[in-house]
Write an enzyme that holds these catalytic residues in place. Structure first.
Site: not given
Ligand code: EPU
Length: 429
Positions: A312, A30-31, A124, A404, A129
């Site tokens: 995850d 998915k990701n 969320c 999802r 996030r």
């Molecule tokens: N963060 C910030 N600022 C930003 C971006 C992130 O503070 O601008 C923080 C977040 O709040 C969090 C941490 O950094 O505490 C890591 O967040 P990240 O941005 O890496 O998460 P994401 O990109 O929103 C993706 C996956 C998630 C997975 C995380 C961590 C996708 C679509 N989603 O989320 O997947 O848990 O990386 O590996 O790629 C899932 O599939 O169930 C899922 C939640």
């Protein structure tokens, strides 16, 4: 006693106690699929994406692409996108609310059209996030950003090359930045990037499109290409789906073979499962077999960015460790609120206490079926796992969360011998 609550989402009925046996195929990740589908917005050329899982989040992504004016054809797990007629740069709140990853449309839209209006993703269930890191890269390259009436308006006349060190390691932040810089012909440098296999799959796609990207340590050097072209790509297998089924095979005293996995993506999960007592045999370059040794050892698990133990998989491991011999510790370092499954697992008899970002799991002899509620995607997977080993019947509500991110989960589990059934939202209990 009958309750008066009525439900809108399907639910799952699971009868625990069946050892899972047999073979299943692992679906596309998915990701990885989501950012790759968004990357089709970068070009007028036709793009072909294979091994796209049929999931709610993919459906939302395809709706978003169509909303921008792209034409989308889905045949089984193959998706063909032509974004030659994009005429709308606006990602509506109704779609962003369904899927936070909609923010991934901003990078490619800005790269190609210099403008994007995306509904601000709200809070969320697993944490705040933020998207500040995405916006910092856009801003550094010369974008103007305003938040008005719940929407982020971003405009850029010319994308300047960027040198930026991410304050936190972010998966979608890295992906958005790479897509944003992919048409800028000058050399950009991003440091402290995410190295998750899903990010690397997007890098492979961008390279196919004609972008030069070099990655070393946590640094990416990008030389974009204004004449970016179409691509054909096969999405990598889903390492989280694979990890979830490995736990299922192990805790049910089963014997499960997974086909179509990428072993190199499963390192930390395989290591921890072996420590917990799983017998794992590598059968070929993309095949592995999981069995039980008869007991679940206690563990200490800390989530971390890849190649560390994935957040995850945290909830699924908590379901498993609820039955460990001894006391386990699970520390969640990525998201501040990703323990919502604890309360539901407790309702099934688990003995878990949370202290800050650590959950202490004291193993119990048995879990008992109960009516439980999904709070997020991986939390719902943990409840399915708990249901598979619990005594009696488990009713798992709100499984749109599960839909999802898991392709036909109950079908795959049934194929392995699980007693699991999806029911429409008619029940009043
Ligand atoms: N963060 C910030 N600022 C930003 C971006 C992130 O503070 O601008 C923080 C977040 O709040 C969090 C941490 O950094 O505490 C890591 O967040 P990240 O941005 O890496 O998460 P994401 O990109 O929103 C993706 C996956 C998630 C997975 C995380 C961590 C996708 C679509 N989603 O989320 O997947 O848990 O990386 O590996 O790629 C899932 O599939 O169930 C899922 C939640």
């Amino acid at each position: 006693m009958k309750s008066t609550i009525s439900y809108t989402s399907d639910y799952l009925l699971v009868e625990g106690g069946k050892p899972l046996k047999g073979k299943i195929d692992i679906s596309g990740a998915k990701n990885a699929a989501l950012p790759i589908l968004m990357a089709t917005l970068l070009t007028e050329d036709l793009c072909v994406v294979n091994n796209v899982p049929k999931l709610l989040d993919v459906k939302t992504t395809l709706e978003l692409l169509e909303n921008f004016g792209a034409s989308v054809k889905q045949e089984g797990n193959k998706v063909v996108v032509s974004a030659s007629k994009v005429n709308n740069l606006y990602a509506p709140e109704s779609l962003v609310r369904k899927m936070r990853a909609s923010i991934l449309s901003a990078g490619p839209l800005l790269a190609r059209f210099g403008k994007a209006i995306v509904a601000m993703p709200g809070g969320c269930s697993i944490g705040v996030r933020g998207i500040d890191q995405h916006l910092k890269v856009f801003e550094k390259a010369g974008s103007r950003i305003k938040v008005k009436h719940g929407y982020i308006h971003i405009e850029v006349d010319k994308i300047n090359p960027v040198e930026y060190t991410f304050d936190v390691i972010t998966v979608t932040g890295t992906e958005n930045a790479l897509m944003f810089l992919s048409r800028c012909p000058k050399r950009s440098i991003l440091r402290n990037i995410a190295l998750e296999p899903e990010v690397m799959d997007l890098v492979d796609v961008l390279k196919k499109m004609g972008v030069e990207i070099e990655i070393y340590d946590r640094t990416a050097i990008i030389i974009g290409n204004p004449d970016i072209k179409g691509f054909e790509h096969t999405v990598i297998p889903d390492r989280i789906e694979a990890g979830t089924f490995m736990v299922a095979g192990f805790i049910t005293n089963g014997d499960v073979t997974l086909e179509g996995v990428r072993l190199e993506h499963l390192g930390s999960v395989i290591e921890k499962l072996k420590d917990a007592g799983a017998i794992i045999e590598i059968l070929g370059k993309d095949e592995l077999r999981v069995r039980s040794s008869g007991r679940i050892n206690s563990l200490s698990v800390s989530t971390a960015e890849y190649p560390g133990f994935p957040t995850d998989m945290q909830a699924q491991f908590m379901a498993m460790l609820s039955l460990c011999s001894g006391v386990s510790e699970i520390t969640e370092n990525i998201f501040e609120n990703r323990f919502q499954h604890v309360g539901e697992l407790q309702r099934m008899g688990a003995n878990i206490t949370v202290k800050g970002k650590t959950a202490i799991v004291k193993g119990v002899d048995k879990l008992y079926g109960a009516e439980v509620f999904s709070t997020d995607l991986r939390a719902s997977a943990s409840l399915v796992l708990a249901g598979l080993v619990a005594e009696g019947t488990t009713i798992i509500r709100d499984i749109y969360h599960l839909d999802r991110g898991y392709e036909r989960m109950e079908e795959k589990l049934s194929k392995l011998g699980a007693m699991i059934k999806r029911e429409p939202p008619t029940g009043h209990f």
